[in-house]
Design a protein around this motif. Structure first.
Motif, PDB file in Angstrom:
ATOM      1  N   SER A 153     -21.756 -17.689  -1.775  1.00 59.55           N
ATOM      2  CA  SER A 153     -21.283 -16.992  -0.576  1.00 59.55           C
ATOM      3  C   SER A 153     -20.134 -16.061  -0.924  1.00 59.55           C
ATOM      4  O   SER A 153     -19.340 -16.349  -1.824  1.00 59.55           O
ATOM      5  N   ILE A 154     -20.044 -14.945  -0.186  1.00 61.69           N
ATOM      6  CA  ILE A 154     -19.000 -13.945  -0.400  1.00 61.69           C
ATOM      7  C   ILE A 154     -18.378 -13.597   0.948  1.00 61.69           C
ATOM      8  O   ILE A 154     -19.081 -13.469   1.951  1.00 61.69           O
ATOM      9  N   ASP A 155     -17.057 -13.431   0.941  1.00 64.70           N
ATOM     10  CA  ASP A 155     -16.328 -13.134   2.173  1.00 64.70           C
ATOM     11  C   ASP A 155     -15.173 -12.169   1.867  1.00 64.70           C
ATOM     12  O   ASP A 155     -14.698 -12.104   0.728  1.00 64.70           O
ATOM     13  N   GLU A 156     -14.746 -11.420   2.887  1.00 70.42           N
ATOM     14  CA  GLU A 156     -13.524 -10.599   2.864  1.00 70.42           C
ATOM     15  C   GLU A 156     -13.454  -9.673   1.646  1.00 70.42           C
ATOM     16  O   GLU A 156     -12.600  -9.799   0.770  1.00 70.42           O
ATOM     17  N   VAL A 157     -14.342  -8.715   1.581  1.00 69.50           N
ATOM     18  CA  VAL A 157     -14.375  -7.736   0.484  1.00 69.50           C
ATOM     19  C   VAL A 157     -13.470  -6.556   0.826  1.00 69.50           C
ATOM     20  O   VAL A 157     -13.575  -5.977   1.911  1.00 69.50           O
ATOM     21  N   ILE A 158     -12.580  -6.195  -0.092  1.00 70.23           N
ATOM     22  CA  ILE A 158     -11.634  -5.100   0.126  1.00 70.23           C
ATOM     23  C   ILE A 158     -11.582  -4.225  -1.123  1.00 70.23           C
ATOM     24  O   ILE A 158     -11.541  -4.732  -2.254  1.00 70.23           O
ATOM     25  N   PHE A 159     -11.554  -2.912  -0.916  1.00 77.02           N
ATOM     26  CA  PHE A 159     -11.316  -1.950  -1.995  1.00 77.02           C
ATOM     27  C   PHE A 159     -10.103  -1.116  -1.608  1.00 77.02           C
ATOM     28  O   PHE A 159     -10.071  -0.503  -0.533  1.00 77.02           O
ATOM     29  N   ILE A 160      -9.095  -1.090  -2.490  1.00 79.28           N
ATOM     30  CA  ILE A 160      -7.828  -0.413  -2.224  1.00 79.28           C
ATOM     31  C   ILE A 160      -7.608   0.639  -3.305  1.00 79.28           C
ATOM     32  O   ILE A 160      -7.686   0.332  -4.503  1.00 79.28           O
ATOM     33  N   ASN A 161      -7.301   1.840  -2.893  1.00 79.62           N
ATOM     34  CA  ASN A 161      -7.166   2.949  -3.833  1.00 79.62           C
ATOM     35  C   ASN A 161      -5.740   3.042  -4.395  1.00 79.62           C
ATOM     36  O   ASN A 161      -5.110   4.109  -4.379  1.00 79.62           O
ATOM     37  N   ARG A 162      -5.239   1.917  -4.875  1.00 82.27           N
ATOM     38  CA  ARG A 162      -3.953   1.853  -5.556  1.00 82.27           C
ATOM     39  C   ARG A 162      -3.882   0.546  -6.318  1.00 82.27           C
ATOM     40  O   ARG A 162      -4.730  -0.340  -6.150  1.00 82.27           O
ATOM     41  N   SER A 163      -2.871   0.430  -7.145  1.00 83.26           N
ATOM     42  CA  SER A 163      -2.639  -0.808  -7.888  1.00 83.26           C
ATOM     43  C   SER A 163      -1.881  -1.803  -7.019  1.00 83.26           C
ATOM     44  O   SER A 163      -1.078  -1.413  -6.172  1.00 83.26           O
ATOM     45  N   LEU A 164      -2.138  -3.078  -7.220  1.00 85.08           N
ATOM     46  CA  LEU A 164      -1.362  -4.134  -6.574  1.00 85.08           C
ATOM     47  C   LEU A 164      -0.565  -4.895  -7.624  1.00 85.08           C
ATOM     48  O   LEU A 164      -1.060  -5.163  -8.719  1.00 85.08           O
ATOM     49  N   SER A 165       0.656  -5.258  -7.280  1.00 83.93           N
ATOM     50  CA  SER A 165       1.496  -6.048  -8.177  1.00 83.93           C
ATOM     51  C   SER A 165       1.096  -7.518  -8.127  1.00 83.93           C
ATOM     52  O   SER A 165       0.335  -7.940  -7.246  1.00 83.93           O
ATOM     53  N   ASP A 166       1.635  -8.306  -9.043  1.00 79.34           N
ATOM     54  CA  ASP A 166       1.370  -9.746  -9.051  1.00 79.34           C
ATOM     55  C   ASP A 166       1.770 -10.377  -7.718  1.00 79.34           C
ATOM     56  O   ASP A 166       1.037 -11.208  -7.161  1.00 79.34           O
ATOM     57  N   ASN A 167       2.948 -10.004  -7.202  1.00 75.97           N
ATOM     58  CA  ASN A 167       3.420 -10.578  -5.944  1.00 75.97           C
ATOM     59  C   ASN A 167       2.559 -10.154  -4.764  1.00 75.97           C
ATOM     60  O   ASN A 167       2.318 -10.948  -3.848  1.00 75.97           O
ATOM     61  N   GLU A 168       2.084  -8.915  -4.761  1.00 75.16           N
ATOM     62  CA  GLU A 168       1.204  -8.465  -3.681  1.00 75.16           C
ATOM     63  C   GLU A 168      -0.119  -9.224  -3.703  1.00 75.16           C
ATOM     64  O   GLU A 168      -0.647  -9.613  -2.652  1.00 75.16           O
ATOM     65  N   ILE A 169      -0.658  -9.442  -4.892  1.00 81.50           N
ATOM     66  CA  ILE A 169      -1.916 -10.184  -5.010  1.00 81.50           C
ATOM     67  C   ILE A 169      -1.745 -11.612  -4.510  1.00 81.50           C
ATOM     68  O   ILE A 169      -2.621 -12.167  -3.831  1.00 81.50           O
ATOM     69  N   GLN A 170      -0.595 -12.213  -4.815  1.00 80.11           N
ATOM     70  CA  GLN A 170      -0.311 -13.556  -4.320  1.00 80.11           C
ATOM     71  C   GLN A 170      -0.287 -13.559  -2.789  1.00 80.11           C
ATOM     72  O   GLN A 170      -0.830 -14.470  -2.146  1.00 80.11           O
TER      73      GLN A 170
END
Length: 360
Positions: A284-301
């Motif tokens: 199963s797959i849920d909540e797919v997002i594509f963002i046109n910028r980099s995310l930091s470690d803290n943002e990913i958390q």
């Protein structure tokens, strides 16, 4: 004894984004005796606008022994432009114009979704089509999800260019219990070549990058085919900096020089499959997002802790289960939090700023 309330703001352009209110004035008028109170950004002003806390968000300044805090926010902006969550003085932008694709995969008829049509809540109109036997499942990670049997199932959109260069980020929640390799989210060429970039999983998470001459991949370290939900993020920063995250943790990197080439016709994206790699996903797959910028470690958390979803044409909800990381709860101490929103016309609103005291 007629009671009226009024809330006004002052804008010196030093909030989470330019034009954010720094001071708010709260007026309560009882009879002929109005009372004015000036408060700094985020002070305890009652939520009265379109962005407000709802249950089970803790009340302001409560004491708790819980080491993870559940925060729910109602956002009554149909045309949401930006959403920022502030945790203990740090702003995390969870939604803005860098979000080029966002599938909640909740099959909401209020958004025009059905068993074969997926609505792109990013506002960019990149709605998807369901093929094969991909089935909506009402018990996803957050609300609903789609289940794939590994045999001809996928969700796709052609002629949908998401980016033309690094950096970019893609993420999804998934659950699987097989050892077979499967593609979770792929952007790829519509030409007769192998160009593709994406994320997938076998017994470990996988990051893919193939500029057309040599296929590259990086594999994570934790076992993820355990029939539990996991969060996967691929951050494609540059030619020699690509990172794989599983449940908020950076598990593998690609440091080989891999260009984004050719950029002009990587204009197809697929969930659950890849025409180039030909690995159907089973799970199963849920909540797919594509963002046109980099995310930091803290943002990913923080993305791991949170979920933003659109309920209907005028209503969004933000859910945050704030913790220290994916395995450890918050330390004893005092924390504060607040949510800020802006719509497409520039109208802005925020919740009150609340404090939580943890003492275990």
């Amino acid at each position: 004894n007629d009671v009226n309330h009024f809330k006004g703001d002052v804008y010196p352009s030093n909030g989470p984004f330019d034009g954010w209110p720094f001071f708010s004035v709260w007026q309560e008028r009882t009879g002929d005796y109005p009372s004015l109170t000036w408060q700094g950004l985020g002070t305890d002003i009652p939520d009265s606008g379109p962005v407000k806390f709802i249950s089970p968000t803790p009340d302001h300044n409560v004491n708790t022994t819980n080491t993870s805090i559940r925060i729910n926010t109602s956002v009554e902006f149909g045309d949401l432009n930006e959403l920022t969550f502030n945790w203990n003085g740090t702003n995390y932008t969870l939604f803005d114009d860098s979000v080029k694709l966002m599938y909640n995969l909740d099959n909401r008829s209020s958004l025009g979704e059905n068993s074969t049509r997926i609505f792109d809540v990013s506002g960019n109109g990149k709605n998807g089509s369901v093929s094969g036997n991909a089935i909506f499942n009402s018990t996803g990670k957050f609300n609903g999800a789609y289940t794939f049997d590994g045999n001809g199932d996928y969700i796709s959109r052609t002629n949908a260019l998401l980016t033309t260069a690094y950096p970019f980020t893609m993420s999804a929640w998934f659950i699987k219990n097989t050892t077979a390799e499967g593609n979770i989210f792929i952007i790829e060429s519509d030409q007769d070549d192998p160009v593709n970039y994406g994320i997938g999983a076998s017994t470990k998470g996988i990051l893919y990058a193939d500029p057309g001459d040599t296929p590259y991949f990086a594999q994570g370290t934790s076992t993820i085919n355990d029939n539990k939900w996991h969060h996967i993020v691929g951050v494609f920063n540059s030619d020699n900096d690509k990172r794989l995250y599983i449940d908020g943790v950076n598990e593998a990197n690609l440091t080989d020089s891999i260009s984004y080439n050719p950029s002009g016709y990587v204009n197809t994206f697929i969930i659950g499959y890849s025409n180039k790699r030909e690995d159907y996903f089973n799970g199963s797959i849920d909540e797919v997002i594509f963002i046109n910028r980099s995310l930091s470690d803290n943002e990913i958390q923080e993305f791991y802790f949170s979920n933003l979803y659109k309920y209907n044409s005028t209503q969004w909800y933000l859910y945050v289960n704030q913790s220290k990381n994916s395995t450890v709860g918050l330390d004893n101490g005092t924390y504060n939090y607040q949510v800020f929103g802006k719509n497409s016309t520039g109208y802005i609103d925020q919740t009150e700023k609340r404090v939580i005291n943890i003492n275990v």
